[in-house]
Design an enzyme around this catalytic site. Structure first.
Site, PDB file in Angstrom:
ATOM      1  N   ASP A  23       5.266   5.201   2.292  1.00  0.00           N
ATOM      2  CA  ASP A  23       5.493   6.388   3.123  1.00  0.00           C
ATOM      3  C   ASP A  23       6.334   6.036   4.342  1.00  0.00           C
ATOM      4  OD1 ASP A  23       4.015   7.793   1.335  1.00  0.00           O
ATOM      5  OD2 ASP A  23       2.167   7.810   2.532  1.00  0.00           O
TER       6      ASP A  23
ATOM      7  N   SER B  70       0.842  -1.199   0.000  1.00  0.00           N
ATOM      8  CA  SER B  70       0.000   0.000   0.000  1.00  0.00           C
ATOM      9  C   SER B  70       0.876   1.248   0.000  1.00  0.00           C
ATOM     10  CB  SER B  70      -0.893   0.008   1.234  1.00  0.00           C
ATOM     11  OG  SER B  70      -0.112   0.293   2.378  1.00  0.00           O
ATOM     12  N   LYS B  71       0.252   2.370  -0.234  1.00  0.00           N
ATOM     13  CA  LYS B  71       0.977   3.647  -0.226  1.00  0.00           C
ATOM     14  C   LYS B  71       1.568   3.903   1.161  1.00  0.00           C
ATOM     15  CE  LYS B  71      -0.077   8.523  -0.884  1.00  0.00           C
ATOM     16  NZ  LYS B  71       1.209   8.968  -0.386  1.00  0.00           N
ATOM     17  N   ARG B  72       0.840   3.450   2.180  1.00  0.00           N
ATOM     18  CA  ARG B  72       1.328   3.618   3.562  1.00  0.00           C
ATOM     19  C   ARG B  72       2.694   2.961   3.767  1.00  0.00           C
ATOM     20  NH1 ARG B  72      -2.907   2.612   7.159  1.00  0.00           N
ATOM     21  NH2 ARG B  72      -1.405   1.836   8.665  1.00  0.00           N
TER      22      ARG B  72
END
Ligand code: GLU
Length: 519
Positions: free
Chosen positions: A267, A262-264
């Protein structure tokens, strides 16, 4: 398999930036098309107007231009099966919806969102299907005159697919083999909505794949649950004979822990999940991209190709052309592929080293300018030559200090600061300085500076000839003290290389400053 007439498509919905998993899907379609001498189509699936995001389509096209993945047909490429943007194909879909209605494979339903909600409240696990459709307000339960009247009065409706229960539907997947699902678990999917006069994804997708003569549907695993429905739709239209073959690619998994990338994760661990930087038009949020992070497109393509497939030997470095030769869709893994972002950096390191030093310069120069440093392309390329093999420290996602090869041009700063900025002072507590600047260092450096003053050819070779002989004759080891003078610390390239780069004047100036300061 026949190598003629292969036609595949990449069909994103313009709902935001393209996820890196989507890039891999497009890449596998590209490799498959090329190796079969077929065509790759770029289709925009924008029938869900509520999820449309301005700029997304252009972003996706720009991503593939950067990556060097070329399409043969589609939005932005032309072709004989257009238009390739689904929002421009309304009339075509209407015709096919009518066909299903006429043959009794689909029906019209008037249930309002409130009515459906009420039903869900009454019936546990309510699903619109063979068990419930006769309790609902649709063309199966209402008289024909009533249906016509409701439509004429402008009541909104949807068209639903009539799914016969109790049938085993087989999806013959090139990667997963035969996947069987019983039709009883499927609901009567909405195929068309009168409200926006647009079909849903399922209908548009099947009609377009048929009309665009798509032979293979290669897409992410998340679409596997839709595949049985798609098989039934092909049959309902009478197109079972020309149904494309399916291949559902493995998921991209989190680098650590379980589940989908995921983008998380990006990040948190500090890597992009989008090919290019994305500026969200609504929130203004900026998400990092591989391009802006300093990745070379070849490195991204190479890294992605190996997430779910490998050539069956140890070869890792492959050009796009080599991948076209080696790729084998049927040898793709069923299991998810862990997203190894450290490996991504390794690939970038490899591809950076394959470039000439001059190719690093534009980025390196921009980096230096940010530091207020103005140098020349020649000097900057020379620094790259001396420093590109060095190792840098970085902090991994868990906060641990680790070392890796220079993997981005940006790794060069602050590793190369001393080339451009002379030491302004010396840290007497520094271990290297304490150990290597001794009582005799000042005198030795003074003598060395005098020798250097006499050197005519100040290239590394030219200095070496004079200084090596002098060092031997004196029986001293001036190297580390000299390094302190020019670098201010225990790092940097070969001393002759460094002094040649700095030039005679600057070299001697730095030496005098160190002698005055350190004594
Ligand atoms: N529009 C779908 C997507 O966004 C296409 C899925 C498919 O390839 O059938 O990925």
């Amino acid at each position: 398999m026949s190598t003629t007439n292969v036609r595949v498509r990449f069909a994103p919905s313009p709902t935001g930036p393209l996820h890196i998993g989507g890039v891999r899907t497009a890449l596998y379609n590209y490799l498959f098309a090329r190796q079969h001498g077929g065509q790759l189509i770029f289709r925009i699936e924008d029938t869900d107007s509520t999820r449309f995001v301005p700029g997304a389509e252009e972003y996706i096209l720009e991503s593939f231009r950067w990556l060097g993945i070329r399409f043969d047909e589609g939005v932005g490429f032309g072709g004989e099966h257009g238009p390739y943007r689904q929002s421009e194909r309304r009339e075509i879909y209407k015709e096919y919806v009518s066909r299903l209605l006429a043959s009794g494979k689909a029906y019209i339903a008037f249930d309002t969102p409130e009515e459906l909600e009420a039903k869900r409240g009454q019936v546990e696990n309510f699903q619109y299907d063979a068990g419930t459709r006769l309790q609902m307000r649709n063309s199966l339960t209402l008289a024909k005159e009533e249906v016509d009247r409701l439509i004429a009065e402008g009541h909104q409706y949807v068209v639903r697919f009539l799914i016969e229960p109790g049938e085993d539907v087989v999806v013959d997947d090139m990667i997963r083999g035969k996947v069987t699902i019983n039709s009883s678990i499927l609901d009567d999917k909405v195929l068309y909505k009168s409200a926006d006069e647009l079909p849903t994804y399922h209908l548009a997708n099947i009609v377009d794949d048929h009309l665009m003569e798509v032979t293979h549907v290669i897409r992410g695993e998340e679409w596997l649950p839709s595949a049985p429905l798609h098989v039934l739709l092909y049959r309902a239209f009478g197109w079972a004979d020309t149904m494309p073959r399916f291949a559902h690619l493995p998921l991209l998994l989190k680098p650590v822990g379980n589940g989908k990338l995921s983008k998380r994760d990006g990040d948190k661990l500090g890597f992009p999940v989008f090919p290019l930087e994305w500026h969200d038009p609504k929130s203004g949020e900026v998400s990092s991209g591989y391009r802006e992070k300093g990745y070379l497109p070849q490195a991204v393509v190479n890294f992605l190709a190996l997430l779910g497939w490998n050539p069956g030997n140890d070869q890792e470095m492959m050009s796009l052309d080599e991948m076209v030769k080696l790729f084998d869709l049927e040898k793709c893994s069923k299991n998810g592929a862990k997203f190894d972002y450290v490996k991504a950096a390794w690939f970038n390191h490899q591809y950076l080293l394959q470039q000439p030093d001059e190719a690093w310069v534009p980025r390196f120069d921009a980096l230096l300018q940010q530091q207020g440093i103005h140098s020349t392309p020649e000097k900057e390329a020379d620094v790259v030559r001396m420093m590109k093999q060095k190792v840098v420290e970085y902090t991994d996602g868990q906060g641990n200090k680790k070392k890796r090869n220079i993997s981005f041009v940006s790794d060069l700063w602050p590793l190369t600061k001393f080339f451009f900025v002379a030491p302004a002072g010396f840290d007497r507590e520094d271990k290297f300085i304490r150990k290597n600047w001794t009582e005799t260092s000042g005198a030795e450096m003074k003598a060395l500076a005098e020798v250097l003053q006499t050197v005519g050819d100040f290239s590394a070779e030219g200095q070496k000839q004079v200084v090596d002989a002098w060092v031997e004759q004196q029986g001293i080891r001036p190297w580390n003290a000299w390094r302190i003078c020019l670098v201010g610390a225990g790092q940097g390239p070969d001393m002759y290389e460094l002094s040649a780069h700095l030039g005679k004047e600057e070299t001697i100036r730095r030496m005098q400053f160190a002698i005055e300061t350190l004594g």
